[in-house]
Design a protein around this motif. Structure first.
Motif, short mmCIF file in Angstrom:
data_model
loop_
_atom_site.label_atom_id
_atom_site.label_comp_id
_atom_site.label_asym_id
_atom_site.label_seq_id
_atom_site.Cartn_x
_atom_site.Cartn_y
_atom_site.Cartn_z
N LEU A 172 0.84 -0.93 0.00
CA LEU A 172 0.03 0.14 0.20
C LEU A 172 0.95 1.04 -0.04
O LEU A 172 2.05 1.39 0.59
N THR A 173 0.49 2.24 -0.68
CA THR A 173 1.02 3.51 -0.67
C THR A 173 0.68 4.31 0.64
O THR A 173 -0.38 3.92 1.02
N ASP A 174 1.08 5.35 0.91
CA ASP A 174 0.63 6.16 2.00
C ASP A 174 -0.80 6.76 1.57
O ASP A 174 -1.56 6.54 2.58
N GLU A 175 -1.21 6.94 0.38
CA GLU A 175 -2.52 7.35 -0.01
C GLU A 175 -3.33 6.11 0.23
O GLU A 175 -4.36 6.35 0.57
N GLY A 176 -2.71 4.86 -0.08
CA GLY A 176 -3.56 3.59 0.10
C GLY A 176 -3.85 3.37 1.48
O GLY A 176 -5.04 2.90 1.96
N MET A 177 -2.96 3.57 2.49
CA MET A 177 -3.10 3.40 3.85
C MET A 177 -4.42 4.40 4.49
O MET A 177 -5.04 4.21 5.21
N ASP A 178 -4.10 5.72 3.88
CA ASP A 178 -5.21 6.60 4.22
C ASP A 178 -6.75 6.22 3.76
O ASP A 178 -7.64 6.20 4.53
N TRP A 179 -6.71 5.72 2.47
CA TRP A 179 -7.90 5.23 1.96
C TRP A 179 -8.62 4.22 2.96
O TRP A 179 -9.82 4.21 3.07
N PHE A 180 -7.86 3.16 3.36
CA PHE A 180 -8.24 2.13 4.19
C PHE A 180 -8.67 2.70 5.59
O PHE A 180 -10.04 2.44 6.21
N ARG A 181 -7.81 3.62 6.18
CA ARG A 181 -8.27 4.43 7.42
C ARG A 181 -9.62 5.30 7.23
O ARG A 181 -10.40 5.03 8.20
N GLU A 182 -9.67 5.86 6.21
CA GLU A 182 -11.12 6.87 5.83
C GLU A 182 -12.25 5.92 6.00
O GLU A 182 -13.38 6.15 5.98
N ARG A 183 -11.96 4.46 5.30
CA ARG A 183 -13.30 3.59 5.18
C ARG A 183 -13.43 2.78 6.75
O ARG A 183 -14.39 2.14 6.76
N GLY A 184 -12.64 3.19 7.69
CA GLY A 184 -12.76 2.55 9.05
C GLY A 184 -12.15 1.14 9.01
O GLY A 184 -12.76 0.47 9.90
N ILE A 185 -11.32 0.70 8.34
CA ILE A 185 -10.63 -0.66 8.17
C ILE A 185 -9.27 -0.52 8.73
O ILE A 185 -8.46 0.05 8.41
N ALA A 186 -9.25 -1.32 9.97
CA ALA A 186 -7.96 -1.28 10.75
C ALA A 186 -7.06 -2.60 10.12
O ALA A 186 -7.35 -3.27 9.16
N LEU A 187 -5.84 -1.83 9.90
CA LEU A 187 -4.89 -2.62 9.15
C LEU A 187 -3.77 -3.23 9.82
O LEU A 187 -2.45 -3.37 9.52
N GLN A 188 -3.80 -3.35 11.41
CA GLN A 188 -2.84 -4.22 12.24
C GLN A 188 -2.81 -5.33 11.62
O GLN A 188 -3.83 -6.06 11.64
N SER A 189 -1.48 -5.67 11.40
CA SER A 189 -1.17 -7.16 10.97
C SER A 189 -1.65 -8.22 12.01
O SER A 189 -1.06 -7.95 13.43
N ALA A 190 -2.10 -9.11 12.15
CA ALA A 190 -2.44 -10.35 13.12
C ALA A 190 -1.69 -11.37 12.84
O ALA A 190 -1.61 -12.25 12.01
N GLY A 191 -0.64 -11.69 13.72
CA GLY A 191 0.22 -12.77 13.65
C GLY A 191 0.95 -12.68 12.57
O GLY A 191 1.60 -11.49 12.27
N ARG A 192 1.22 -13.60 11.76
CA ARG A 192 2.07 -13.86 10.75
C ARG A 192 1.66 -13.07 9.24
O ARG A 192 2.12 -12.93 8.29
N ARG A 193 0.11 -12.97 9.38
CA ARG A 193 -0.46 -12.21 8.15
C ARG A 193 -0.04 -10.91 7.71
O ARG A 193 -0.29 -10.02 8.81
N PRO A 194 0.59 -10.90 6.86
CA PRO A 194 0.95 -9.25 5.98
C PRO A 194 -0.30 -8.60 6.05
O PRO A 194 -1.64 -8.93 5.77
N VAL A 195 -0.16 -7.15 6.03
CA VAL A 195 -1.25 -6.37 5.90
C VAL A 195 -1.58 -6.22 4.35
O VAL A 195 -2.87 -6.19 4.40
N VAL A 196 -0.88 -6.46 3.45
CA VAL A 196 -1.33 -6.85 2.03
C VAL A 196 -0.60 -7.82 1.54
O VAL A 196 0.70 -8.19 1.71
N SER A 197 -1.29 -8.70 0.62
CA SER A 197 -0.33 -9.71 -0.15
C SER A 197 -1.16 -10.01 -1.42
O SER A 197 -2.51 -9.60 -1.52
N SER A 198 -0.70 -10.94 -2.24
CA SER A 198 -1.33 -11.06 -3.47
C SER A 198 -1.73 -12.41 -3.59
O SER A 198 -1.13 -13.25 -3.00
N CYS A 199 -2.61 -12.88 -4.10
CA CYS A 199 -3.42 -14.20 -4.35
C CYS A 199 -3.63 -14.46 -5.66
O CYS A 199 -4.39 -13.75 -6.39
N LEU A 200 -3.11 -15.57 -6.56
CA LEU A 200 -3.25 -15.60 -7.89
C LEU A 200 -4.57 -16.23 -8.06
O LEU A 200 -5.22 -17.21 -7.52
N ASP A 201 -5.40 -15.68 -8.94
CA ASP A 201 -6.97 -15.96 -9.21
C ASP A 201 -7.08 -17.19 -10.15
O ASP A 201 -6.51 -17.03 -11.20
#
Length: 258
Positions: A172-201
């Motif tokens: 996430l960029t700084d703007e992306g971090m702000d975008w999630f916070r403005e939506r009320g979405i907490a971004l604290q990582s729980a355990g080993r899970r990263p804040v963002v990751s990619s998954c092949l569809d």
């Protein structure tokens, strides 16, 4: 499917030497461990169980048995092996036995493996998507985040808006971090899970957003009625409200989500 407050069941740790379930001992060589893990998922019944559990909900052993077309005793044996390998966890509520995938990392592994082996994986993604259920290809949940055309559209839109970097892994960029916070979405990582990751569809052949951010956005969309689940499948449908919100927030054309 009922959701209840349960007490997790923790399997006994594996003992050195031969495992009663046929799994390699923890002290085995990396090659043996990898081969044992691959053999675990090489069984069709266990593979069906893992794919079914990608909806993120807890299933009873009986429900999994019916989904795979096997006897309850057979299902119980397979579930035991998946628990021992820490791919799934077991919860008991009264006489019922509930099973779910161990965590989001496991779900992403199963989804990525499915993407790798599905027929036509080297063909254009539109060809492969046409072979899947229309609803599943349009939009679905992959454990706790969006996948299918919906998940990829959200991911690509975030990239275009400068919210998400996708060149060398997802970030996430700084703007992306702000975008999630403005939506009320907490971004604290729980355990080993990263804040963002990619998954092949596996239908779109492209990567979609996962991790804490992907899960938070999916949860918000479902709670806000931007998207609704379709029946008992993983498929989701974007509502008229959701079409308007996704257009306003990310510039996604409603026609892409239908």
């Amino acid at each position: 499917m009922p959701q209840t407050s349960t007490t997790p069941h923790t399997p006994h740790p594996a003992r050195p030497g031969a495992d009663p379930l046929g799994l390699p001992a923890p002290s085995a060589s990396p090659g043996s461990l990898l081969a044992g893990f691959a053999a675990l998922l090489a069984d069709e019944t266990r593979a069906v169980f893992c794919l079914s559990l990608l909806d993120g909900r807890a299933w009873t052993a009986g429900e999994l048995a019916r989904e795979a077309g096997v006897a309850a005793s057979t299902a119980s044996e397979h579930i035991g092996k998946l628990i021992a390998a820490r791919l799934v966890t077991e919860e008991r509520q009264g006489r019922h036995r509930y099973v779910r995938l161990a965590d989001a990392t496991t779900a992403e592994l199963v989804e990525s493996l499915a993407a790798h082996v599905m027929p036509g994986r080297d063909s254009p993604h539109i060809v492969l998507a046409s072979r899947a259920s229309g609803a599943m290809a349009r939009g679905r949940t992959c454990y706790d985040h969006f996948a299918g055309r919906l998940g990829v559209a959200i991911t690509q839109a975030m990239g275009r808006r400068g919210l998400l970097l996708m060149d060398a892994g997802f970030a996430l960029t700084d703007e992306g971090m702000d975008w999630f916070r403005e939506r009320g979405i907490a971004l604290q990582s729980a355990g080993r899970r990263p804040v963002v990751s990619s998954c092949l569809d596996w239908t779109e052949r492209r990567r979609h957003l996962a991790g804490v951010a992907g899960a938070g956005l999916c949860r918000l969309a479902l709670e806000s009625n931007w998207c609704v689940r379709i029946g008992t499948e993983r498929a989701v449908r974007v509502t008229p409200t959701g079409e308007r919100v996704f257009a306003e927030l990310l510039g996604i054309e409603p026609s892409i989500l239908r």
